[in-house]
Design a protein around this motif. Structure first.
Motif, PDB file in Angstrom:
ATOM      1  N   ALA A   7      -7.765  -6.257  -1.809  1.00 52.06           N
ATOM      2  CA  ALA A   7      -6.552  -5.834  -1.108  1.00 52.06           C
ATOM      3  C   ALA A   7      -5.471  -6.921  -1.068  1.00 52.06           C
ATOM      4  O   ALA A   7      -4.292  -6.623  -1.300  1.00 52.06           O
ATOM      5  CB  ALA A   7      -6.907  -5.367   0.303  1.00 52.06           C
ATOM      6  N   PRO A   8      -5.811  -8.189  -0.795  1.00 50.81           N
ATOM      7  CA  PRO A   8      -4.754  -9.211  -0.779  1.00 50.81           C
ATOM      8  C   PRO A   8      -4.034  -9.346  -2.115  1.00 50.81           C
ATOM      9  O   PRO A   8      -2.810  -9.538  -2.152  1.00 50.81           O
ATOM     10  CB  PRO A   8      -5.513 -10.496  -0.420  1.00 50.81           C
ATOM     11  CG  PRO A   8      -6.714 -10.026   0.329  1.00 50.81           C
ATOM     12  CD  PRO A   8      -7.105  -8.745  -0.341  1.00 50.81           C
ATOM     13  N   LEU A   9      -4.782  -9.238  -3.212  1.00 50.45           N
ATOM     14  CA  LEU A   9      -4.156  -9.340  -4.531  1.00 50.45           C
ATOM     15  C   LEU A   9      -3.250  -8.139  -4.790  1.00 50.45           C
ATOM     16  O   LEU A   9      -2.153  -8.276  -5.342  1.00 50.45           O
ATOM     17  CB  LEU A   9      -5.231  -9.446  -5.614  1.00 50.45           C
ATOM     18  CG  LEU A   9      -4.725  -9.613  -7.060  1.00 50.45           C
ATOM     19  CD1 LEU A   9      -3.784 -10.807  -7.172  1.00 50.45           C
ATOM     20  CD2 LEU A   9      -5.906  -9.763  -8.020  1.00 50.45           C
ATOM     21  N   VAL A  12      -0.036  -8.764  -3.007  1.00 51.00           N
ATOM     22  CA  VAL A  12       0.848  -9.707  -3.708  1.00 51.00           C
ATOM     23  C   VAL A  12       1.561  -9.000  -4.863  1.00 51.00           C
ATOM     24  O   VAL A  12       2.774  -9.162  -5.055  1.00 51.00           O
ATOM     25  CB  VAL A  12       0.038 -10.914  -4.223  1.00 51.00           C
ATOM     26  CG1 VAL A  12       0.899 -11.778  -5.147  1.00 51.00           C
ATOM     27  CG2 VAL A  12      -0.481 -11.742  -3.055  1.00 51.00           C
ATOM     28  N   ILE A  13       0.819  -8.209  -5.623  1.00 50.34           N
ATOM     29  CA  ILE A  13       1.411  -7.492  -6.756  1.00 50.34           C
ATOM     30  C   ILE A  13       2.485  -6.521  -6.272  1.00 50.34           C
ATOM     31  O   ILE A  13       3.589  -6.457  -6.831  1.00 50.34           O
ATOM     32  CB  ILE A  13       0.317  -6.748  -7.549  1.00 50.34           C
ATOM     33  CG1 ILE A  13      -0.617  -7.745  -8.226  1.00 50.34           C
ATOM     34  CG2 ILE A  13       0.940  -5.814  -8.588  1.00 50.34           C
ATOM     35  CD1 ILE A  13      -1.835  -7.105  -8.873  1.00 50.34           C
ATOM     36  N   ALA A  14       2.176  -5.762  -5.214  1.00 48.93           N
ATOM     37  CA  ALA A  14       3.142  -4.794  -4.688  1.00 48.93           C
ATOM     38  C   ALA A  14       4.377  -5.503  -4.136  1.00 48.93           C
ATOM     39  O   ALA A  14       5.507  -5.029  -4.310  1.00 48.93           O
ATOM     40  CB  ALA A  14       2.489  -3.942  -3.603  1.00 48.93           C
ATOM     41  N   SER A 236       0.528  -1.578   9.407  1.00 44.02           N
ATOM     42  CA  SER A 236       1.572  -2.579   9.215  1.00 44.02           C
ATOM     43  C   SER A 236       2.159  -2.407   7.818  1.00 44.02           C
ATOM     44  O   SER A 236       1.598  -1.691   6.974  1.00 44.02           O
ATOM     45  CB  SER A 236       0.992  -3.986   9.361  1.00 44.02           C
ATOM     46  OG  SER A 236       0.083  -4.251   8.293  1.00 44.02           O
ATOM     47  N   PHE A 237       3.271  -3.074   7.564  1.00 37.20           N
ATOM     48  CA  PHE A 237       3.859  -2.993   6.229  1.00 37.20           C
ATOM     49  C   PHE A 237       2.931  -3.631   5.194  1.00 37.20           C
ATOM     50  O   PHE A 237       2.855  -3.179   4.050  1.00 37.20           O
ATOM     51  CB  PHE A 237       5.233  -3.669   6.212  1.00 37.20           C
ATOM     52  CG  PHE A 237       6.078  -3.269   5.037  1.00 37.20           C
ATOM     53  CD1 PHE A 237       6.623  -2.004   4.960  1.00 37.20           C
ATOM     54  CD2 PHE A 237       6.323  -4.155   3.998  1.00 37.20           C
ATOM     55  CE1 PHE A 237       7.398  -1.621   3.870  1.00 37.20           C
ATOM     56  CE2 PHE A 237       7.098  -3.785   2.905  1.00 37.20           C
ATOM     57  CZ  PHE A 237       7.632  -2.515   2.845  1.00 37.20           C
ATOM     58  N   TRP A 238       2.206  -4.658   5.616  1.00 41.40           N
ATOM     59  CA  TRP A 238       1.250  -5.293   4.702  1.00 41.40           C
ATOM     60  C   TRP A 238       0.121  -4.328   4.347  1.00 41.40           C
ATOM     61  O   TRP A 238      -0.389  -4.345   3.224  1.00 41.40           O
ATOM     62  CB  TRP A 238       0.697  -6.568   5.319  1.00 41.40           C
ATOM     63  CG  TRP A 238      -0.329  -7.244   4.454  1.00 41.40           C
ATOM     64  CD1 TRP A 238      -1.670  -7.340   4.682  1.00 41.40           C
ATOM     65  CD2 TRP A 238      -0.093  -7.904   3.198  1.00 41.40           C
ATOM     66  NE1 TRP A 238      -2.294  -8.019   3.659  1.00 41.40           N
ATOM     67  CE2 TRP A 238      -1.345  -8.381   2.728  1.00 41.40           C
ATOM     68  CE3 TRP A 238       1.048  -8.138   2.432  1.00 41.40           C
ATOM     69  CZ2 TRP A 238      -1.476  -9.071   1.530  1.00 41.40           C
ATOM     70  CZ3 TRP A 238       0.915  -8.829   1.232  1.00 41.40           C
ATOM     71  CH2 TRP A 238      -0.338  -9.282   0.791  1.00 41.40           C
ATOM     72  N   ASP A 239      -0.262  -3.481   5.280  1.00 43.28           N
ATOM     73  CA  ASP A 239      -1.279  -2.466   4.982  1.00 43.28           C
ATOM     74  C   ASP A 239      -0.816  -1.563   3.843  1.00 43.28           C
ATOM     75  O   ASP A 239      -1.607  -1.187   2.967  1.00 43.28           O
ATOM     76  CB  ASP A 239      -1.574  -1.614   6.222  1.00 43.28           C
ATOM     77  CG  ASP A 239      -2.339  -2.369   7.293  1.00 43.28           C
ATOM     78  OD1 ASP A 239      -3.092  -3.288   6.937  1.00 43.28           O
ATOM     79  OD2 ASP A 239      -2.167  -2.040   8.484  1.00 43.28           O
ATOM     80  N   ARG A 244      -4.079  -0.359   1.881  1.00 42.44           N
ATOM     81  CA  ARG A 244      -5.094  -0.077   2.898  1.00 42.44           C
ATOM     82  C   ARG A 244      -4.889   1.275   3.586  1.00 42.44           C
ATOM     83  O   ARG A 244      -5.700   1.670   4.411  1.00 42.44           O
ATOM     84  CB  ARG A 244      -5.100  -1.189   3.951  1.00 42.44           C
ATOM     85  CG  ARG A 244      -5.657  -2.527   3.441  1.00 42.44           C
ATOM     86  CD  ARG A 244      -5.923  -3.465   4.603  1.00 42.44           C
ATOM     87  NE  ARG A 244      -6.622  -4.673   4.182  1.00 42.44           N
ATOM     88  CZ  ARG A 244      -6.030  -5.852   4.022  1.00 42.44           C
ATOM     89  NH1 ARG A 244      -4.725  -5.964   4.223  1.00 42.44           N
ATOM     90  NH2 ARG A 244      -6.727  -6.912   3.656  1.00 42.44           N
ATOM     91  N   ILE A 245      -3.788   1.952   3.273  1.00 45.47           N
ATOM     92  CA  ILE A 245      -3.529   3.253   3.895  1.00 45.47           C
ATOM     93  C   ILE A 245      -4.121   4.340   3.004  1.00 45.47           C
ATOM     94  O   ILE A 245      -3.708   4.513   1.856  1.00 45.47           O
ATOM     95  CB  ILE A 245      -2.019   3.489   4.091  1.00 45.47           C
ATOM     96  CG1 ILE A 245      -1.404   2.368   4.926  1.00 45.47           C
ATOM     97  CG2 ILE A 245      -1.780   4.842   4.763  1.00 45.47           C
ATOM     98  CD1 ILE A 245       0.100   2.480   5.088  1.00 45.47           C
ATOM     99  N   LYS A 246      -5.064   5.064   3.525  1.00 47.27           N
ATOM    100  CA  LYS A 246      -5.769   6.071   2.727  1.00 47.27           C
ATOM    101  C   LYS A 246      -5.156   7.466   2.857  1.00 47.27           C
ATOM    102  O   LYS A 246      -5.138   8.235   1.903  1.00 47.27           O
ATOM    103  CB  LYS A 246      -7.247   6.129   3.148  1.00 47.27           C
ATOM    104  CG  LYS A 246      -7.993   4.800   3.020  1.00 47.27           C
ATOM    105  CD  LYS A 246      -8.066   4.349   1.571  1.00 47.27           C
ATOM    106  CE  LYS A 246      -9.028   3.172   1.394  1.00 47.27           C
ATOM    107  NZ  LYS A 246      -8.594   1.960   2.106  1.00 47.27           N
TER     108      LYS A 246
END
Length: 300
Positions: A7-9, A12-14, A236-239, A244-246
């Protein structure tokens, strides 16, 4: 698809794609704004605005691409089939997260006229995107506290004047005028501070859309009342960036705007203001009841 990546990668890409996308499309918007300033003719402005809106819609389309890339969201959407590009709408929604804006853009892009948000004045200083909003003639609202207005009564009605000026510009073409009635994102702290009578909503502020109806009510074909529910909890926007939002549930309710609220003066008639506030409160009671049902149907 990038679901196989951590998810962190993915985040970063997004993020890099969002930044690149914004930097790519900001220049046509800035250039268009300069041309409009140099050629302040109605016909020229109409053509330039059309081109700028197409650029903004393309920016949203690229955002939709990276949203699908990092995590194909399961969308549960109802009511959007009654919306088209030929009519103008007044749109409102509950507000929980910065993600709400991208959800609305994702679903309404090229299905309804380009969304024009009412924004807080300080958001114009958001790097790059703030100037894009300015170039696209989003109205920036300056909020004053009751204490400030008590000391500076000459500032009363400033938001109404801003709304009127913005709506005058909107009359040339079909537009979707958007306003978060709550005025801010929902948090438990704000909910408690307000002593809100609603379970999942803050108290609505009726003045903003009342001024819109006063200025351009005849042009608006309907109210589009949107309800957004995140079964996985408020993201969150990072989600969003990290996939992470399904699942996201969205309900569009196209409603007729009562004729008695068209072209009336919200700030000059106590009777009208009371009736309008009662109508808005009823909308919010219905929305809160809908959110109760959605939380039960799509639990966390």
């Amino acid at each position: 698809m990038l679901r196989f990546l951590p998810a962190p990668l993915r985040g970063v890409i997004a993020t890099l794609m969002l930044i690149s996308n914004t930097l790519l499309f900001c220049w046509p918007l800035f250039f268009g704004a300069l041309i409009k300033a140099a050629l302040p003719f109605t016909g020229a402005r109409k053509v330039i605005n059309h081109v700028m809106h197409r650029c903004a819609e393309s920016w949203i389309s690229v955002n939709k691409f990276w949203m699908d890339l990092v995590q194909p969201i399961q969308w549960d959407v109802q009511g959007l089939e009654s919306v088209d590009m030929r009519h103008s709408y007044l749109i409102t929604s509950n507000h929980q997260s910065w993600v709400d804006i991208l959800v609305l853009q994702y679903q309404l892009n090229r299905k309804a006229p380009f969304l024009k948000f009412f924004l807080k004045q300080e958001l114009i200083w958001v790097p790059v995107i703030g100037l894009c909003w300015w170039a696209l003639e989003f109205p920036f609202m300056q909020r004053f506290s009751k204490e400030y207005l008590a000391k500076h009564p000459e500032k009363r009605g400033q938001d109404m004047l801003t709304t009127r000026k913005a709506c005058e510009r909107f009359k040339a073409n079909p537009v979707s005028v958007f306003n978060f009635l709550e005025g801010t994102r929902f948090t438990e702290a704000k909910h408690e501070q307000q002593d809100s009578p609603f379970r999942y909503l803050l108290k609505p502020k009726a003045g903003g859309i009342a001024f819109v109806l006063d200025a351009m009510g005849d042009q608006l074909s309907a109210l589009l009342n949107v309800t957004i529910h995140y079964p996985g909890g408020k993201p969150s926007f990072w989600d969003l960036l990290s996939g992470r939002i399904k699942k996201i549930v969205v309900r569009f309710d196209k409603m007729e705007i009562p004729a008695q609220f068209i072209g009336q003066s919200y700030d000059q008639s106590d009777e009208y203001r009371l009736a309008f506030q009662q109508w808005v409160n009823q909308l919010w009671e219905d929305k809160d009841a809908q959110l109760v049902r959605l939380h039960a149907e799509y639990p966390a």
